[in-house]
Scaffold this motif. Sequence first.
Motif, PDB file in Angstrom:
ATOM      1  N   ILE A 276       0.824  -1.200   0.000  1.00 24.64           N
ATOM      2  CA  ILE A 276       0.000   0.000   0.000  1.00 24.64           C
ATOM      3  C   ILE A 276       0.863   1.258   0.000  1.00 24.64           C
ATOM      4  CG2 ILE A 276      -1.812   1.252   1.250  1.00 24.64           C
ATOM      5  CD1 ILE A 276      -2.585  -1.503  -0.011  1.00 24.64           C
TER       6      ILE A 276
ATOM      7  N   THR B  53     -15.785   8.338  -4.632  1.00 23.74           N
ATOM      8  CA  THR B  53     -14.354   8.078  -4.634  1.00 23.74           C
ATOM      9  C   THR B  53     -13.731   8.714  -5.868  1.00 23.74           C
ATOM     10  OG1 THR B  53     -14.807   5.955  -3.556  1.00 23.74           O
ATOM     11  CG2 THR B  53     -12.619   6.247  -4.503  1.00 23.74           C
TER      12      THR B  53
ATOM     13  N   LYS C   2      -2.430   1.102  -4.158  1.00 26.16           N
ATOM     14  CA  LYS C   2      -1.338   0.141  -4.077  1.00 26.16           C
ATOM     15  C   LYS C   2      -0.107   0.673  -4.816  1.00 26.16           C
ATOM     16  CE  LYS C   2      -2.454  -4.186  -3.925  1.00 26.16           C
ATOM     17  NZ  LYS C   2      -2.884  -5.544  -4.295  1.00 26.16           N
TER      18      LYS C   2
ATOM     19  N   THR D  74      -7.814  -0.459  -4.332  1.00 21.91           N
ATOM     20  CA  THR D  74      -8.661  -1.413  -3.633  1.00 21.91           C
ATOM     21  C   THR D  74      -9.562  -0.624  -2.696  1.00 21.91           C
ATOM     22  OG1 THR D  74      -6.971  -3.131  -3.714  1.00 21.91           O
ATOM     23  CG2 THR D  74      -8.672  -3.372  -2.043  1.00 21.91           C
ATOM     24  N   SER D  75     -10.816  -1.062  -2.569  1.00 16.03           N
ATOM     25  CA  SER D  75     -11.767  -0.349  -1.724  1.00 16.03           C
ATOM     26  C   SER D  75     -12.643  -1.336  -0.978  1.00 16.03           C
ATOM     27  CB  SER D  75     -12.621   0.567  -2.611  1.00 16.03           C
ATOM     28  OG  SER D  75     -13.458   1.390  -1.838  1.00 16.03           O
TER      29      SER D  75
ATOM     30  N   ALA E 245      -7.605   2.154  -0.666  1.00 20.48           N
ATOM     31  CA  ALA E 245      -6.152   2.028  -0.613  1.00 20.48           C
ATOM     32  C   ALA E 245      -5.587   2.109  -2.022  1.00 20.48           C
ATOM     33  CB  ALA E 245      -5.749   0.700   0.020  1.00 20.48           C
TER      34      ALA E 245
ATOM     35  N   ASN F  79     -17.402   1.619  -3.885  1.00 17.95           N
ATOM     36  CA  ASN F  79     -16.332   0.619  -3.893  1.00 17.95           C
ATOM     37  C   ASN F  79     -16.238  -0.126  -5.213  1.00 17.95           C
ATOM     38  OD1 ASN F  79     -15.557   1.091  -1.218  1.00 17.95           O
ATOM     39  ND2 ASN F  79     -17.154  -0.251  -0.452  1.00 17.95           N
TER      40      ASN F  79
ATOM     41  N   SER G  55     -13.560   2.765   2.747  1.00 20.11           N
ATOM     42  CA  SER G  55     -12.119   3.014   2.788  1.00 20.11           C
ATOM     43  C   SER G  55     -11.502   2.652   1.454  1.00 20.11           C
ATOM     44  CB  SER G  55     -11.473   2.176   3.892  1.00 20.11           C
ATOM     45  OG  SER G  55     -12.038   2.477   5.149  1.00 20.11           O
TER      46      SER G  55
ATOM     47  N   ILE H 113      -3.635   5.674   1.766  1.00 17.46           N
ATOM     48  CA  ILE H 113      -4.986   5.298   2.170  1.00 17.46           C
ATOM     49  C   ILE H 113      -5.839   6.547   2.357  1.00 17.46           C
ATOM     50  CG2 ILE H 113      -4.373   3.114   3.260  1.00 17.46           C
ATOM     51  CD1 ILE H 113      -4.351   4.616   5.959  1.00 17.46           C
ATOM     52  N   THR H 114      -7.152   6.374   2.261  1.00 18.24           N
ATOM     53  CA  THR H 114      -8.094   7.454   2.531  1.00 18.24           C
ATOM     54  C   THR H 114      -9.409   6.819   2.970  1.00 18.24           C
ATOM     55  OG1 THR H 114      -9.144   9.460   1.617  1.00 18.24           O
ATOM     56  CG2 THR H 114      -8.910   7.585   0.124  1.00 18.24           C
ATOM     57  N   SER H 115     -10.231   7.598   3.656  1.00 16.76           N
ATOM     58  CA  SER H 115     -11.515   7.060   4.083  1.00 16.76           C
ATOM     59  C   SER H 115     -12.622   8.067   3.856  1.00 16.76           C
ATOM     60  CB  SER H 115     -11.463   6.661   5.559  1.00 16.76           C
ATOM     61  OG  SER H 115     -11.218   7.796   6.369  1.00 16.76           O
TER      62      SER H 115
END
Length: 188
Positions: free
Chosen positions: A6, A55, A20, A26-27, A18, A36, A16, A9-11
Amino acid sequence: AGLTGIAAITSGCIHSVALKNDGSVTSWGDNSYSQNTIPAGLSGITSVAAGGSHTLALKSDGSLSAWGFNNYGQADIPAGHSGVSSVAAGDAHTLSLSSSKVVTAWGANFSGQTNVPTELTEVTAIAAGDNHSVALKADGTVVAWGQNTSGQATVPGGLAGVTQIAAGTAHTLALKQDGTVSAWGSNS
């Protein structure tokens, strides 16, 4: 399980994301609004941002990809929008920063959070709270606009020497060169 490699990251409110090391995304979390559901073929990503239920992904060519909840146009990237160097997501609005240090905003504007101040120039970083927006200028000063019911858009007088900014639901943070943090807005 097994998530490795990773880079960032964020939320959002209920999901959430990520980024990579290989530039893929990836969510996980709630997917009620497809926040997602990563677009097929998405690659070459350098940065991600998660809003309330949308997102965003910044591509290496300076273009954006967005998906998820779009009831206020927060996932509708403006036509011809390119040269992006940074992106931030609020509850239902989006900010981008161009390589020429100009801020663009779109989506919900209930409190003026997408009304970028006309005199705002030389921006080096952006952040988005639920309904307020924040910009860090090259001279180390901060500008904030939008909802201010808790004082989250009222930058403390004399605040200078800022190197990083962050925005929460109804509060704002600034990291200063001397390692101290200044915070304002809701303290509940």
